[in-house]
Enzyme design. Structure first.
Site, PDB file in Angstrom:
ATOM      1  N   HIS A  66       0.826  -1.202   0.000  1.00 51.71           N
ATOM      2  CA  HIS A  66       0.000   0.000   0.000  1.00 51.71           C
ATOM      3  C   HIS A  66       0.864   1.256   0.000  1.00 51.71           C
ATOM      4  O   HIS A  66       0.559   2.241  -0.693  1.00 51.71           O
ATOM      5  CB  HIS A  66      -0.920  -0.022   1.226  1.00 51.71           C
ATOM      6  CG  HIS A  66      -1.761   1.199   1.383  1.00 51.71           C
ATOM      7  ND1 HIS A  66      -1.459   2.187   2.300  1.00 51.71           N
ATOM      8  CD2 HIS A  66      -2.877   1.615   0.737  1.00 51.71           C
ATOM      9  CE1 HIS A  66      -2.358   3.143   2.213  1.00 51.71           C
ATOM     10  NE2 HIS A  66      -3.228   2.835   1.280  1.00 51.71           N
ATOM     11  N   GLU A  69       2.069   1.830  -3.441  1.00 56.09           N
ATOM     12  CA  GLU A  69       0.993   2.344  -4.310  1.00 56.09           C
ATOM     13  C   GLU A  69       0.933   3.870  -4.237  1.00 56.09           C
ATOM     14  O   GLU A  69       0.797   4.548  -5.255  1.00 56.09           O
ATOM     15  CB  GLU A  69      -0.346   1.737  -3.885  1.00 56.09           C
ATOM     16  CG  GLU A  69      -1.533   2.247  -4.676  1.00 56.09           C
ATOM     17  CD  GLU A  69      -2.812   2.269  -3.862  1.00 56.09           C
ATOM     18  OE1 GLU A  69      -3.551   3.278  -3.940  1.00 56.09           O
ATOM     19  OE2 GLU A  69      -3.058   1.292  -3.136  1.00 56.09           O
ATOM     20  N   HIS A  70       1.066   4.425  -3.040  1.00 55.23           N
ATOM     21  CA  HIS A  70       1.084   5.880  -2.888  1.00 55.23           C
ATOM     22  C   HIS A  70       2.294   6.489  -3.580  1.00 55.23           C
ATOM     23  O   HIS A  70       2.191   7.488  -4.303  1.00 55.23           O
ATOM     24  CB  HIS A  70       1.132   6.240  -1.393  1.00 55.23           C
ATOM     25  CG  HIS A  70      -0.194   6.215  -0.708  1.00 55.23           C
ATOM     26  ND1 HIS A  70      -0.722   7.306  -0.056  1.00 55.23           N
ATOM     27  CD2 HIS A  70      -1.116   5.228  -0.583  1.00 55.23           C
ATOM     28  CE1 HIS A  70      -1.902   6.986   0.456  1.00 55.23           C
ATOM     29  NE2 HIS A  70      -2.161   5.726   0.159  1.00 55.23           N
ATOM     30  N   GLU A 146      -4.121   8.194   7.679  1.00 55.04           N
ATOM     31  CA  GLU A 146      -5.121   7.277   7.119  1.00 55.04           C
ATOM     32  C   GLU A 146      -5.377   6.121   8.080  1.00 55.04           C
ATOM     33  O   GLU A 146      -6.525   5.695   8.261  1.00 55.04           O
ATOM     34  CB  GLU A 146      -4.622   6.755   5.768  1.00 55.04           C
ATOM     35  CG  GLU A 146      -5.637   5.958   4.989  1.00 55.04           C
ATOM     36  CD  GLU A 146      -5.108   5.501   3.642  1.00 55.04           C
ATOM     37  OE1 GLU A 146      -5.756   4.627   3.036  1.00 55.04           O
ATOM     38  OE2 GLU A 146      -4.056   6.003   3.210  1.00 55.04           O
TER      39      GLU A 146
END
Length: 853
Positions: A66, A69-70, A146
Site C-alpha cells: 500500500h 501504491e502511494h 489514514e
C-alpha cells in the site's frame, strides 16, 4: 438433471465469453491481455502487479504494498510526481490505483486515441519510479493519518477483527494498510528493496480493453515495457492455516450505536470443487430481501436491520460469513436465530427454484460487471491474476449451473459446522449507569445543533461530537439545474468541481497537495436543488479546512487550463453515461417527462450545454448563488467552538448580502403520452413516469413510503415481475425530487418482446395501490426500513451535516428520529391510496420503451 442456467441466460453469457482476448507473454515474462471492443471510443489500461499485503515476507504487517501504491504517483526518472495525474487529465482521462491482499492495480481510463499516453505513464510508474526521499517521509505522515482515520471506519475495524480471529497463521490476518508501529519503522531502503524485487516485468500483467487494435496495442506495450529485462523472483512463503478445532468468540467495542456481527467459518481455496457451491449457497441464503436469512431475522423476527451472506475465497484460504447489524440488546438473540435458521436449512434443504433464482442473480451480476471497458478490463485481470484462468467464468458457471439442492445441503452441513464457527462483534461502548438524579429523558438526536445567523444572512450550524475524531465542514447553497442558463446546462456540476481547484492563493495542484498531505478530503457536489462544498479532516487540521474552504468560496480563479481539462472530463463522463444503456434510459425518461423544464436534465447537463460553457459562465453563476441569504454552513465533529467559530465567521461575513435567486416557474406535466426509442443494445427498458411531489410538499412522506413499497426484492412488484414470471432482470421504482416539482416512476429491464407484458404488470400494480389493496405487513415493513435506513445513514458527521444544511437551506426544521418516525406513522393505507389516485393516474402517465435498434 437439467441445468439451472436458463437457455436465454446461457446465450447471454456465451456472447460475453465469445469476446476475443489476445494473451501474449513478452520475452521478459510480462503477460499482456488485450480485448478489442469498439462499443465506445475509450480504452482502459491496467497494470496488475502480482504482489499485495500477503507477499511482504519478513515485513508482513508493514503495509509495504500500500505504501508503494502511494509512492508510485510521486515521480520517476522522467517525470515529476504532479506531472503524472496532470498528463492523464490533460488527455481527458482518469488514473487511480488500489491495493489488496494479493495484488496492486494501477489503471487509466481515457479516450482510445491516447492509448500510448496511458501505456507510457503506467510503464514509467511501475518500472522506473524513484521513490523520492522527501515523498517517502511525506506519504508516511499521510498514511499514518489514514491509519488513524481508519479507526472511525467501523466496518473496517469489524473486518480486521474477523480476519484476526479466523486466520491465525495465514497473512490474510494482517490489514492491507499495515499496523501503525510496524509501518512507522519502514525505511526507504526497505521500500526500494521490495519495489525492485516485486515490480519485475515477469510479475506484471498488463490488461488493455477498448477501442484499439491488438497488434498496435502489443507494439505499444513492447515499446514501453519490453526493454526492462526479466528478474529473479522467488516465491513468498505463506503458511497454511491450521484446522480449527473449536469455536472462537471475539467481542470488541467502539463508539457506535449498533452492533456489527459476523458468524464466520473457514472457507475453501478457490480451486476446491466446493468453492462454486459455497458461492451459490451464500446467494441462496443471504442475498437480497427475499433470502431466508433476511425474511426470517429481519421481516419475521425483527432482530436485525440488515443481514447478508458471503463466501470469500481469494486464493488458498478464505471464509464463509453471515454479516448483520442489530441493536445491542438484540445481538445475542440474533446470533442464536442465525444458527437456528442455518440448522433449519440444513435439515429442510433447498428447492430447485431457489437455486435457479440465485443463478439468475449471478448471471445478472456477471453481465453488470462488464458494462464498461474499465470493468471488462478488471474482469480479465482478476481471471488471470486471481483465478489463474481466463476461462474461469465459464468453468465456474458450469459448476454452479450443475448444482443440485442436495449439493447445497451437503456443503452447508460439511463446512458451516459449530466447532469451526467464529463469532465476532463490534458493539457500542457500554454506557455507565446513570445516577438517580440524572434519570431524565435523553436528549433526542437532531436537537443538539446550534444555529447562528450572521449579519449578512449566512446560517451557521454547529454540532460538536468528539466521539468521532474527525471534522466535517459543509457549505450548501440553493443551486442546480433550476438556475442554469438554457443552452449551457451542466454548469452546476462543472462549477462544483472547479471550486475545489485553482484559487487566487493556490493552484489546483497545490490545493490537492494541501488536503492530501493531511489525509483529508475536499469535494464539490451538485444535485437537483443544491450546490455545495465539503471538507473533512482530522481535528488538528481544522484551520486548514477553513482556509481551503474560504479561498474556494471567496477567491475561485476558474483557471482556463484547469477549466479545459475538467470540461473534457465532464464530457467524457457524460459519454460514459450514454454508453450505459440503463443510465441513458433513465436520463431519457427524465427528459421526456419534464420536456422543456429545467429538471429535464440533472446537474451534469448534456454534451451540448457543457461544450458551450466558458469560465465566465461559471463565475457569473457563482456570483448569483454565493450570497449570504443563500448559504448554509454546517460544522460537525470534534472542534473547539470558542476558537473555530470566529475563524469561520471572519470569512463567511465577507459574503455579500442577498437572497436566494428566484426559482423558475413550476413544471406543468404533459398529458398522457407514449414514447419509443431504439438504440444499439441487447435488452429492452421500460419506464412509466408520473408527477411526484417536491421536497417541500406535504405528500413527500407518503411518496417516500410508496417508493419503498415498490422497491426492493421483497416488494410485490419484484416478486411478481421477476420472481414469479421471470419477465425482468431488474424492476423497481425511484424518484426525481426537486424543490417544488418531482417525478415518480417505475422501471424495468426486460427481454425484447416482453415489454408489453411488463408494462401490463405495472398497470396492475398501480391499480392495486389505487384500490388501497395494501397489506398492513407490507406498509409496516416499508416504514421500518425507512426508520432504520435513516438511523444507519446518519452515523457519520458528513451525513449529519448534509441533512442539516439541506433542511435549513429550505426552511425545514431539523428532525429528531422521533419526528421522522411520527411522520412515517401518519402514513396509512388511505393516505397511500389517495396518493396513488392523485399522482399515479393513467391520464398523467409518460411511458417510454427503449428497445434494440
Amino acid at each position: 438433471m437439467s441445468s439451472l442456467l436458463a437457455p436465454a441466460d446461457r446465450r447471454l453469457l456465451e456472447r460475453i465469453w465469445a469476446q476475443p482476448v489476445v494473451r501474449t507473454e513478452l520475452p521478459n515474462g510480462l503477460t499482456l491481455l488485450v480485448q478489442p471492443d469498439d462499443a465506445a471510443p475509450v480504452v482502459s489500461v491496467q497494470v496488475w502487479v502480482k504482489t499485495g499485503s500477503q507477499h511482504e515476507g519478513a515485513l508482513l504487517g508493514a503495509g509495504l504494498s500500500h505504501y508503494l501504491e502511494h509512492l508510485l504517483f510521486k515521480g520517476t526518472a522522467r517525470r515529476a510526481g504532479r506531472e503524472i495525474s496532470a498528463t492523464v487529465q490533460a488527455h481527458g482521462g482518469s488514473i487511480n490505483a488500489y491495493t489488496t491482499y494479493d495484488r496492486t492495480v494501477y489503471y487509466i481510463d481515457l479516450p482510445a486515441t491516447h492509448l500510448e499516453v496511458a501505456v507510457d505513464l503506467l510503464a514509467d510508474m511501475t518500472l522506473h519510479s524513484t521513490l523520492p526521499a522527501d515523498e517517502v517521509t511525506r506519504e508516511r505522515d499521510v498514511i499514518l493519518r489514514e491509519i488513524a482515520m481508519g479507526d472511525d471506519d467501523h466496518d473496517r475495524r469489524h473486518w480486521d477483527a474477523l480476519a484476526r480471529t479466523v486466520f491465525r497463521e495465514h497473512p490474510l490476518r494482517e490489514p492491507v494498510i499495515g499496523h501503525q508501529a510496524v509501518f512507522s519503522a519502514v525505511t526507504r531502503d526497505e521500500l526500494m528493496a521490495y519495489y525492485r524485487e516485486r515490480y519485475a516485468p515477469n510479475n506484471l500483467v498488463v490488461v488493455i480493453a477498448g477501442d484499439i487494435d491488438p497488434a498496435a496495442a502489443r507494439a505499444t506495450v513492447e515499446k514501453h515495457f519490453g526493454a526492462v529485462p526479466r528478474r529473479r523472483l522467488a516465491p513468498v512463503y505463506q503458511p497454511a492455516e491450521s484446522i480449527q478445532l473449536a469455536p472462537r468468540l471475539r467481542r470488541e467495542t467502539a463508539e457506535v450505536e449498533q452492533s456489527r456481527v459476523a458468524l464466520a467459518w473457514p472457507g475453501v481455496p478457490m480451486t476446491h470443487p466446493d468453492a462454486p457451491l459455497l458461492d451459490l449457497l451464500a446467494v441462496v441464503i443471504g442475498y437480497g430481501d427475499s433470502s431466508p436469512l433476511w425474511q426470517t431475522l429481519r421481516e419475521k423476527l425483527r432482530l436485525v436491520h440488515s443481514i447478508d451472506a458471503h463466501h470469500w475465497s481469494p486464493g488458498p484460504a478464505g471464509l464463509f460469513a453471515v454479516f448483520f447489524t442489530t441493536e445491542p440488546e438484540k445481538r445475542d438473540a440474533a446470533e442464536k436465530a442465525v444458527r437456528a435458521e442455518l440448522a433449519r436449512l440444513a435439515e429442510k434443504g433447498f428447492t430447485r427454484p431457489a437455486l435457479a433464482r440465485a443463478v439468475r442473480q449471478l448471471v445478472v451480476g456477471e453481465i453488470g460487471g462488464r458494462k464498461t471497458t474499465s470493468r471488462r478490463a478488471s474482469r480479465l485481470g482478476s481471471a488471470e491474476v486471481v483465478a489463474g484462468d481466463l476461462d474461469f467464468s465459464r468453468t465456474w458457471f458450469a459448476r454452479v449451473a450443475a448444482a443440485t439442492p442436495a449439493d447445497l445441503r451437503r456443503v452447508l452441513r460439511e463446512w458451516l459446522v459449530p466447532q469451526r464457527e467464529n463469532t465476532v462483534s463490534l458493539d457500542p461502548v457500554p454506557k455507565p449507569a446513570a445516577a438517580p438524579k440524572a434519570a431524565a429523558a435523553p436528549v433526542a438526536r437532531g436537537e443538539d445543533w446550534k444555529l447562528r445567523i450572521l449579519p449578512n444572512g449566512v446560517r451557521l450550524l454547529l454540532r460538536r461530537d468528539a466521539r468521532q475524531p474527525n471534522l466535517h465542514v459543509q457549505l450548501m447553497c440553493e443551486g442546480g439545474p433550476l438556475f442554469e442558463t438554457a443552452g449551457k446546462r451542466g454548469a452546476s456540476a462543472l462549477l462544483a468541481t472547479m471550486l475545489t481547484k485553482d484559487t487566487r492563493q493556490r493552484s489546483a495542484a497545490e490545493v490537492a497537495e494541501a488536503i492530501e498531505a493531511v489525509g483529508g478530503s475536499f469535494n464539490g457536489s451538485a444535485g437537483n436543488n443544491t450546490l455545495g462544498l465539503a471538507v473533512e479532516v482530522l481535528p488538528g487540521d481544522a484551520a486548514l479546512a477553513s482556509e481551503l474552504l474560504s479561498q474556494a468560496v471567496l477567491a475561485p480563479a476558474f483557471a482556463a487550463r484547469t477549466f479545459a481539462v475538467e470540461q473534457e472530463s465532464e464530457l467524457a463522463s457524460l459519454q460514459q453515461d450514454e454508453d450505459d444503456v440503463v443510465s441513458a434510459g433513465h436520463r431519457l425518461a427524465r427528459a421526456k417527462f419534464f420536456g422543456q423544464h429545467a429538471l429535464a436534465l440533472d446537474a451534469h447537463g448534456d454534451p451540448a450545454g457543457v461544450k458551450a460553457l466558458k469560465p465566465a459562465d461559471l463565475r457569473t453563476l457563482w456570483k448569483r448563488l454565493a450570497v449570504g441569504g443563500n448559504v448554509v454552513v454546517a460544522v460537525a465533529g470534534d472542534f473547539d467552538e470558542r476558537t473555530y467559530v470566529p475563524l469561520l465567521t471572519r470569512w463567511l461575513g465577507k459574503l455579500p448580502r442577498g437572497a436566494a435567486p428566484a426559482r423558475p416557474a413550476r413544471h406543468a406535466p404533459a398529458k398522457k403520452a407514449a414514447h419509443t426509442h431504439a438504440r444499439v443494445c441487447n435488452q429492452a427498458l421500460v419506464f412509466d413516469a408520473f408527477p411526484g411531489p417536491g421536497a417541500l410538499a406535504a405528500d413527500d412522506t407518503a411518496a417516500a413510503v410508496l417508493h419503498e413499497i415498490l422497491s426492493g426484492m421483497a416488494s410485490r412488484l419484484f416478486e411478481r415481475v421477476r420472481e414469479e414470471k421471470g419477465l425482468a432482470y431488474f424492476v423497481s421504482a425511484t424518484r426525481v425530487v426537486g424543490v417544488d416539482d418531482g417525478m415518480f416512476y417505475l422501471y424495468a429491464g426486460t427481454q425484447p418482446g416482453k415489454e408489453d407484458e411488463v408494462l401490463g404488470e405495472f398497470d396492475a400494480e398501480l391499480a392495486r395501490l389505487a384500490a388501497g389493496d395494501i397489506e398492513a405487513e407490507e406498509l409496516s415493513r416499508a416504514i421500518t426500513r425507512l426508520q432504520a435506513s435513516r438511523r444507519m445513514r446518519l452515523q457519520t458527521n458528513a451525513a449529519r451535516a448534509g441533512e442539516a444544511t439541506v433542511r435549513t437551506l429550505f426552511g425545514l426544521p431539523l428532525e429528531t428520529y422521533g419526528h421522522w418516525d411520527a411522520r412515517l406513522a401518519a402514513v396509512s393505507v388511505p393516505v397511500l391510496r389517495a396518493f396513488a389516485r392523485d399522482y399515479l393516474a393513467v391520464i398523467r402517465r409518460q411511458r417510454l420503451v427503449v428497445r434494440p435498434a
